[in-house]
Design a protein around this motif. Structure first.
Motif, short mmCIF file in Angstrom:
data_model
loop_
_atom_site.label_atom_id
_atom_site.label_comp_id
_atom_site.label_asym_id
_atom_site.label_seq_id
_atom_site.Cartn_x
_atom_site.Cartn_y
_atom_site.Cartn_z
N SER A 160 5.95 26.99 50.61
CA SER A 160 4.56 27.36 50.33
C SER A 160 3.74 27.25 51.60
O SER A 160 4.13 26.59 52.56
CB SER A 160 3.97 26.46 49.25
OG SER A 160 3.60 25.20 49.76
N LEU A 161 2.56 27.88 51.58
CA LEU A 161 1.70 27.86 52.76
C LEU A 161 1.08 26.48 53.01
O LEU A 161 0.50 26.25 54.06
CB LEU A 161 0.61 28.92 52.63
CG LEU A 161 1.10 30.36 52.61
CD1 LEU A 161 -0.07 31.32 52.49
CD2 LEU A 161 1.94 30.68 53.83
N SER A 162 1.25 25.58 52.07
CA SER A 162 0.73 24.22 52.26
C SER A 162 1.74 23.31 52.96
O SER A 162 1.46 22.13 53.18
CB SER A 162 0.34 23.60 50.91
OG SER A 162 1.49 23.45 50.09
N ARG A 163 2.90 23.86 53.34
CA ARG A 163 3.94 23.07 53.98
C ARG A 163 4.37 23.70 55.31
O ARG A 163 5.43 24.30 55.41
CB ARG A 163 5.13 22.93 53.05
CG ARG A 163 4.74 22.22 51.75
CD ARG A 163 5.83 22.26 50.75
NE ARG A 163 6.84 21.28 51.11
CZ ARG A 163 7.94 21.09 50.42
NH1 ARG A 163 8.19 21.83 49.37
NH2 ARG A 163 8.82 20.18 50.79
N PRO A 164 3.53 23.56 56.35
CA PRO A 164 3.89 24.14 57.65
C PRO A 164 5.15 23.49 58.22
O PRO A 164 5.40 22.30 57.99
CB PRO A 164 2.67 23.88 58.53
CG PRO A 164 1.85 22.88 57.82
CD PRO A 164 2.26 22.87 56.38
N SER A 165 5.89 24.28 58.95
CA SER A 165 7.15 23.80 59.51
C SER A 165 7.49 24.63 60.74
O SER A 165 6.67 25.40 61.24
CB SER A 165 8.25 23.94 58.45
OG SER A 165 9.44 23.34 58.87
N GLN A 218 6.92 29.05 64.28
CA GLN A 218 6.18 28.42 63.19
C GLN A 218 6.48 29.15 61.89
O GLN A 218 6.44 30.39 61.82
CB GLN A 218 4.69 28.44 63.44
CG GLN A 218 3.94 27.73 62.33
CD GLN A 218 2.44 27.70 62.53
OE1 GLN A 218 1.93 28.23 63.50
NE2 GLN A 218 1.75 27.09 61.60
N THR A 219 6.77 28.37 60.85
CA THR A 219 7.08 28.90 59.53
C THR A 219 6.45 27.98 58.48
O THR A 219 5.73 27.04 58.82
CB THR A 219 8.61 28.95 59.31
OG1 THR A 219 9.15 27.63 59.45
CG2 THR A 219 9.29 29.89 60.30
N TYR A 220 6.78 28.26 57.24
CA TYR A 220 6.35 27.41 56.12
C TYR A 220 7.55 27.21 55.21
O TYR A 220 8.34 28.12 54.99
CB TYR A 220 5.23 28.07 55.32
CG TYR A 220 3.98 28.29 56.15
CD1 TYR A 220 3.00 27.32 56.22
CD2 TYR A 220 3.81 29.47 56.87
CE1 TYR A 220 1.86 27.51 56.99
CE2 TYR A 220 2.68 29.67 57.64
CZ TYR A 220 1.70 28.69 57.69
OH TYR A 220 0.59 28.88 58.45
N THR A 221 7.67 26.01 54.67
CA THR A 221 8.75 25.70 53.75
C THR A 221 8.23 25.80 52.32
O THR A 221 7.39 24.99 51.91
CB THR A 221 9.30 24.28 54.00
OG1 THR A 221 9.74 24.21 55.36
CG2 THR A 221 10.46 23.96 53.08
N THR A 240 12.07 29.80 53.13
CA THR A 240 11.15 29.77 54.26
C THR A 240 10.24 30.99 54.20
O THR A 240 10.71 32.10 53.94
CB THR A 240 11.92 29.80 55.60
OG1 THR A 240 12.92 28.79 55.60
CG2 THR A 240 10.99 29.61 56.78
#
Length: 115
Positions: A53-58, A48-51, A67
């Protein structure tokens, strides 16, 4: 070498959109994207990561962007890096493993800049 870079974030702003290329700010370590990331991709897809910003989980890494890797995902990333047999012959992989260990110890986010 087409490089991809990993660094440690001292602080993270939950409202900020991290789109600016600033590897020097985060003390990034560069590795060869084509040589490693392609081989690691199936395992990276489980992290689990974010693209940007923290408002875009990925999941995995944004190959062509930024990332954010949360502290809870770092042990899995560390396992990928240290289990690669090429680590014995590549000082950049050793440096990356050391940076991941540092981020884990300090409970900090890492940032990844794609190609």
């Amino acid at each position: 070498m087409i490089k991809t870079e990993f660094g440690i974030m001292d602080t993270i702003d939950p409202e900020k959109n991290y789109v600016k290329y600033e590897p020097q700010k985060y003390g990034c370590v560069a590795i060869d994207d084509d040589k490693y990331i392609n081989d690691w991709w199936p395992q990276l897809m489980l992290i689990q990561t974010y693209t940007q910003s923290l408002s875009r989980p990925s999941f995995a890494l944004d190959r062509y962007g930024v990332t954010l890797i949360p502290p809870e995902s770092l042990p899995a990333l560390q396992d990928i890096v240290i289990s690669d047999k090429r680590i014995n012959h590549d000082h950049n992989l050793i440096a990356l493993a050391d940076r991941i260990s540092q981020a884990i110890d300090e409970q900090k986010y890492m940032i990844h800049f794609g190609v």
